[in-house]
Every structure is written in structure tokens, then in C-alpha cells.
Design a protein around this motif. Structure first.
Motif, short mmCIF file in Angstrom:
data_model
loop_
_atom_site.label_atom_id
_atom_site.label_comp_id
_atom_site.label_asym_id
_atom_site.label_seq_id
_atom_site.Cartn_x
_atom_site.Cartn_y
_atom_site.Cartn_z
N HIS B 28 46.40 42.07 21.28
CA HIS B 28 47.10 40.91 21.21
C HIS B 28 46.17 39.77 21.57
O HIS B 28 45.49 39.90 22.66
CB HIS B 28 48.41 40.74 22.24
N PRO B 31 48.43 34.30 25.09
CA PRO B 31 49.71 33.52 24.82
C PRO B 31 49.29 32.14 24.88
O PRO B 31 50.35 31.31 24.20
CB PRO B 31 50.71 34.02 25.70
N SER B 94 46.91 42.01 27.29
CA SER B 94 47.61 43.46 27.32
C SER B 94 49.30 43.01 27.01
O SER B 94 49.41 41.82 27.09
CB SER B 94 47.58 44.30 28.50
N ASP B 95 49.95 44.07 26.60
CA ASP B 95 51.54 43.99 26.41
C ASP B 95 51.97 43.53 27.81
O ASP B 95 52.95 42.49 27.61
CB ASP B 95 52.08 45.50 26.08
N ALA B 96 51.66 43.94 29.00
CA ALA B 96 52.06 43.41 30.18
C ALA B 96 52.06 42.12 30.35
O ALA B 96 52.80 41.32 31.08
CB ALA B 96 51.74 44.27 31.44
N LEU B 98 51.46 39.86 27.96
CA LEU B 98 52.20 38.95 27.01
C LEU B 98 53.77 38.92 27.30
O LEU B 98 54.14 37.78 27.09
CB LEU B 98 51.99 39.82 25.75
N SER B 99 54.16 40.04 27.91
CA SER B 99 55.76 39.77 28.44
C SER B 99 55.89 39.36 29.85
O SER B 99 57.16 39.58 30.39
CB SER B 99 56.20 41.54 27.96
N ASN B 100 54.88 38.78 30.29
CA ASN B 100 54.89 38.20 31.74
C ASN B 100 55.16 39.31 32.86
O ASN B 100 55.78 38.93 33.83
CB ASN B 100 56.07 37.03 31.73
N LYS B 101 54.87 40.53 32.59
CA LYS B 101 55.27 41.74 33.68
C LYS B 101 54.09 41.67 34.53
O LYS B 101 53.95 42.11 35.53
CB LYS B 101 55.49 42.99 32.70
N GLN B 102 52.92 41.03 34.11
CA GLN B 102 51.85 41.20 34.94
C GLN B 102 51.20 39.55 34.63
O GLN B 102 51.18 39.22 33.50
CB GLN B 102 50.68 41.93 34.34
N SER B 103 50.64 39.17 36.08
CA SER B 103 49.93 37.57 35.89
C SER B 103 48.44 37.93 35.60
O SER B 103 47.65 39.09 36.09
CB SER B 103 50.36 36.66 36.95
#
Lengths: 93, 168
Positions: B28, B31, B94-96, B98-103
Motif C-alpha cells: 500500500h 494514506p 502496512s495494513d496496520a 493504513l487502518s490506523n491500528k498502528q501509528s
């Protein structure tokens, strides 16, 4: 080596080694402007070839990886990379 | 192409290509569009002045043989994505992230310093006489293929042929 000067509050000699194409270098420069600090900066990738090695040599004294951005604060500490808190901390007295 | 000749349209077109290729390979782009497009502009500038898209966040002397590891996507992208959720520039995330699970946090430089780079290790190949084809490994994403020559472009990450090494 010709540096560009940005006016602001005097916090000693503040020098930013940057690359004109690097996103984190622009963020660092913007942060220094936001903090209103006087500093000098140079885009090492735009220097004449013979001056590039001098610049890299200076950076490597503080940061052996020779990476960008390297911010040297008053010849006493270096902040490597866009570490916002560390940069803010270096100027909060 | 000089830095001044690169139009917003050029940046947009390159962005679309990178975005599509990233998606196809399971990667990805970052963002923050404005930030990501600045990096894409940097890649175009480097392609224009050096002849190859060297990492916009790393210093280059324009000598390709010294820069094979930092041609974007660089050799360090995948380990940095695994460890920090972003490549060194944060062009890829990473996915994390992108989905705001990790900053997003600053990614330390993984590339060895200049003095250690010359002795860049080459992979130890296992010499097995029984292989009917040599096996080539993409240094960027680890893709392996068995054929007479490495492919022109890696089907997974789009790295060019010169980023492949003999694996077996």
C-alpha cells in the motif's frame, strides 16, 4: 558550503542537513519554522559535487549512517530523522 | 527531466502506476496523499537526474552500482514494513498503518553505513548439480523463480532484473 538562512529566535547555531526530495526533511524544516527558530539549512543533493563529500563528512561526525534529515543543535547534539518530540524538546527551556 | 520540468500531471500519472502496482503486489502507498505525492515527485526528480529512481530520502551520487540497494522499492522496504509498518520514506505502509491500528513513527536507517557497504554480502549459493535451472531471488521481495535468466521485471514487486541475485 553555502547555507540558506531562516530568520527567527536565536537558539545558538542550528544547522539542518536535508535533501530537496525527502519528505521528512521538509517536515523538519516546517517544524523549525513553526517553532520560530533561526537556522541554516542546506540541500546536500543540490550542492556542487566537490562540496557533497564535505557535507557528508560533517554529517557522519554526528550520525555515522549519514542519513537525512540531520539537525545539529548548537554543536552539542544531533537529532536524526523527523523526531518531532525530540526537536521540540531541544528548544524548550 | 529537470526538477522544474515535472508537472503535477507527471506526478499524478506516476502515482497512479505505483498505486496500482502496489495493490497488485499486496503493498500500500501511504494514506497522506500530499506527502506521498511529494515523494513520488522526488522519485521522478531522481529518475531524471540519475537515470534511476533512487530513494528520495537517501543521498545518492548518481552512481547506479553504488545505489542498487536503494532503487525504489529498496532492499530495505519489506523488513521495515514488517518492523515499523512503513518503509524508510513512508511511501509504502502496512495494513496496520493504513487502518490506523498502528501509528507512524520514524524509521531508523537500516542501510549499512558507507564504510560497511562495500563489503556487501553476497548470498551463499548452494551448488547442487542436479538443478535443471538456476534459481533467482528478488532482493526486494524475496520472490524466487527457476529459469535460465532472472525475469526483466519482478512479477510481485516490479523491481527490475538487476535487483535479482542467483540463489541456487
Amino acid at each position: 558550503m553555502k547555507m540558506e538562512h531562516v530568520d527567527g529566535k536565536n537558539e545558538g547555531k542550528v544547522v539542518l542537513f536535508a535533501l530537496s526530495t525527502c519528505g521528512w526533511c521538509s517536515k523538519t524544516k516546517e517544524l523549525l519554522k513553526e517553532l520560530g527558530i533561526a537556522f541554516d539549512f542546506v540541500y546536500v543533493d543540490l550542492l556542487p559535487t566537490e562540496e557533497m563529500d564535505d557535507a557528508i563528512g560533517l554529517i557522519e561526525k554526528w550520525n555515522p549512517a549519514g542519513s537525512f534529515p540531520t539537525l545539529i543543535v548548537d554543536d552539542r547534539k544531533a537529532v536524526i530523522g523527523f523526531r518531532e518530540e525530540e526537536i521540540r524538546g531541544a528548544f524548550s527551556k | 527531466m529537470n526538477a522544474g520540468d515535472i508537472s503535477q500531471d507527471d506526478v499524478e500519472r506516476k502515482y497512479q502506476v505505483l498505486d496500482r502496482e502496489a495493490g497488485e503486489g499486496g503493498y500500500h502507498l501511504g494514506p497522506d496523499n500530499e506527502f506521498t505525492k511529494k515523494l513520488v515527485r522526488g522519485l521522478l526528480i531522481n529518475e531524471g537526474r540519475y537515470g534511476y529512481p533512487a530513494c528520495p530520502c537517501r543521498f545518492s551520487r548518481g552512481i547506479k552500482a553504488e545505489d542498487l540497494d536503494i532503487i525504489c522499492p529498496c532492499d530495505y522496504r519489506d523488513p521495515d514494513l514488517d518492523q515499523y509498518g512503513a518503509c524508510y520514506c513512508a511511501l509504502y505502509v502496512s495494513d496496520a498503518i493504513l487502518s490506523n491500528k498502528q501509528s507512524l513513527s520514524p524509521v531508523p536507517e537500516r542501510r549499512p553505513p558507507r564504510c560497511e557497504r562495500n563489503s556487501r554480502k553476497t548470498i551463499h549459493t548452494t551448488q547442487t548439480g542436479s538443478l535443471s535451472y538456476p534459481v533467482w531471488r528478488c532482493r526486494v521481495c524475496g520472490y524466487l523463480c527457476a529459469r535460465d535468466e532472472a525475469p526483466l521485471v519482478c512479477p510481485v514487486c516490479k523491481a527490475k532484473k538487476d535487483r535479482f541475485e542467483r540463489f541456487m
